[in-house]
Write a protein that holds these residues in place. Structure first.
Motif, PDB file in Angstrom:
ATOM      1  N   VAL A 130      47.453  35.311  43.393  1.00 26.07           N
ATOM      2  CA  VAL A 130      47.592  34.382  42.264  1.00 26.07           C
ATOM      3  C   VAL A 130      46.234  33.893  41.794  1.00 26.07           C
ATOM      4  CG1 VAL A 130      49.907  33.653  42.943  1.00 26.07           C
ATOM      5  CG2 VAL A 130      47.934  32.380  43.780  1.00 26.07           C
ATOM      6  N   LEU A 131      45.207  34.053  42.651  1.00 30.05           N
ATOM      7  CA  LEU A 131      43.850  33.667  42.295  1.00 30.05           C
ATOM      8  C   LEU A 131      42.862  34.645  42.922  1.00 30.05           C
ATOM      9  CD1 LEU A 131      43.765  29.779  42.746  1.00 30.05           C
ATOM     10  CD2 LEU A 131      43.647  31.034  40.587  1.00 30.05           C
ATOM     11  N   PRO A 160      43.859  35.274  37.555  1.00 30.66           N
ATOM     12  CA  PRO A 160      42.733  34.419  37.156  1.00 30.66           C
ATOM     13  C   PRO A 160      41.713  34.221  38.266  1.00 30.66           C
ATOM     14  CG  PRO A 160      44.697  33.099  37.545  1.00 30.66           C
ATOM     15  CD  PRO A 160      45.127  34.531  37.611  1.00 30.66           C
ATOM     16  N   LEU A 162      39.094  31.862  40.351  1.00 27.12           N
ATOM     17  CA  LEU A 162      38.947  30.470  40.774  1.00 27.12           C
ATOM     18  C   LEU A 162      37.469  30.095  40.774  1.00 27.12           C
ATOM     19  CD1 LEU A 162      39.847  27.780  42.071  1.00 27.12           C
ATOM     20  CD2 LEU A 162      39.728  28.929  44.289  1.00 27.12           C
ATOM     21  N   ALA A 191      48.182  27.445  39.891  1.00 18.17           N
ATOM     22  CA  ALA A 191      48.374  28.830  39.449  1.00 18.17           C
ATOM     23  C   ALA A 191      49.799  29.302  39.714  1.00 18.17           C
ATOM     24  CB  ALA A 191      47.372  29.741  40.151  1.00 18.17           C
ATOM     25  N   GLU A 199      50.443  32.557  32.497  1.00 19.40           N
ATOM     26  CA  GLU A 199      49.713  33.194  33.590  1.00 19.40           C
ATOM     27  C   GLU A 199      48.984  34.439  33.109  1.00 19.40           C
ATOM     28  OE1 GLU A 199      50.616  35.011  38.071  1.00 19.40           O
ATOM     29  OE2 GLU A 199      52.250  34.535  36.704  1.00 19.40           O
ATOM     30  N   THR A 202      45.760  33.392  31.387  1.00 19.95           N
ATOM     31  CA  THR A 202      44.820  32.552  32.131  1.00 19.95           C
ATOM     32  C   THR A 202      43.695  33.405  32.705  1.00 19.95           C
ATOM     33  OG1 THR A 202      46.606  31.023  32.716  1.00 19.95           O
ATOM     34  CG2 THR A 202      44.567  30.868  33.974  1.00 19.95           C
ATOM     35  N   VAL A 205      40.720  29.375  36.615  1.00 27.20           N
ATOM     36  CA  VAL A 205      41.190  28.063  37.050  1.00 27.20           C
ATOM     37  C   VAL A 205      39.974  27.339  37.604  1.00 27.20           C
ATOM     38  CG1 VAL A 205      42.700  26.774  38.596  1.00 27.20           C
ATOM     39  CG2 VAL A 205      43.508  28.915  37.578  1.00 27.20           C
ATOM     40  N   LEU A 215      42.112  24.865  32.947  1.00 23.55           N
ATOM     41  CA  LEU A 215      42.344  26.301  32.785  1.00 23.55           C
ATOM     42  C   LEU A 215      41.553  26.806  31.597  1.00 23.55           C
ATOM     43  CD1 LEU A 215      46.271  26.365  33.019  1.00 23.55           C
ATOM     44  CD2 LEU A 215      44.623  26.432  34.907  1.00 23.55           C
TER      45      LEU A 215
END
Length: 264
Positions: A130-131, A160, A162, A191, A199, A202, A205, A215
């Motif tokens: 997710v990141l 995305p 981080l 996220a 999402e 993006t 983050v 974001l």
């Protein structure tokens, strides 16, 4: 003196009514029959044990894999190291599951099952990033539980990045209260709450402090998110706000009951 009555004469006469016979006892089992039955049971049990452990009919011949996305079936089978050629009954499925999770951190869960007569099946569920954390020109994948499970050379599409950029003025006090690990978990929480449409757009983050998360979206759009608290409500508010103001470039859902948007 009175003589015998008619009923007494009938009972004493040949062919007259007789007292009932006692019930017959059950037939006794002959020792020979018992011995033969025990021998048959022993032979049957021994035959079953030989069939499961000693014969060539119920041995591992194939290992199949399903559910892989990034991992290859060959890599999963190699990591599992299932004992091909061994009796299928002797395979410890729990040991294979533990081995796979330890060797391949990309695996979130795995079910190992025996498929009679010759197969072991490995049903894998991989972790989903997710990141991403950029490190030394490579990217560390982080799942929805905050687990850093893999390092890849190229950033997966749609995940995305981080950025931990503590506010210089409040960096010392912020990091004392919330270390980088905690801030990363807060970013993961945000996220993981994003709607699929948001999402996909993006790109970054950004975390400056516990209550300052933002974001960066495609098209030079930004979102002020605030803390990770009430992320589900903020996600729903953001989705509605973006539909209501499609030309806006800046969105603020830090207070989801009082959102704002602007074109500049």
């Amino acid at each position: 003196m009175a003589g015998p009555t008619t009923a007494e004469r009938q009972r004493s006469a040949p062919g007259g009514s007789r007292p009932p016979r006692p019930p017959r006892s059950r037939a006794r089992v002959r020792p020979r029959t018992l011995i033969l039955s025990l021998i048959a049971l022993v032979l049957l049990g021994a035959g079953g044990v030989w069939l499961l452990y000693g014969s060539q009919w119920l041995r591992v011949e194939r290992v199949t894999t399903s559910g892989t996305r990034v991992l290859t079936p060959e890599k999963v089978r190699e990591a599992a190291a299932a004992p091909v050629g061994s009796p299928l009954i002797s395979v410890d499925t729990d040991v294979l599951e533990d081995r796979l999770r330890k060797k391949l951190r990309r695996i979130d869960s795995v079910d190992v099952e025996r498929s009679w007569p010759h197969e072991i099946s490995l049903k894998v569920t991989e972790r989903k990033p997710v990141l991403l954390i950029e490190k030394g020109g490579k990217f560390v994948e982080v799942d929805a539980e905050g687990v850093r499970f893999a390092t890849v050379g190229h950033a997966p599409k749609g995940v995305p990045l981080l950025e931990l950029t503590p506010d210089r003025e409040n960096a010392a006090s912020s990091l004392r209260r919330f270390d980088s690990h905690r801030l990363r978990r807060e970013a993961v929480s945000v996220a993981g709450a994003l709607p699929a449409a948001v999402e996909r757009d993006t790109r970054v983050v950004k975390v400056r402090s516990y209550d300052s998360i933002s974001l960066e979206l495609s098209g030079d759009r930004t979102v002020a998110w605030g803390s990770s608290e009430k992320s589900r409500a903020k996600a729903s508010t953001l989705f509605a706000l973006m539909k209501a103001a499609p030309k806006a470039r800046h969105f603020d859902v830090s207070v989801p009951t009082a959102p704002a948007s602007s074109a500049s």
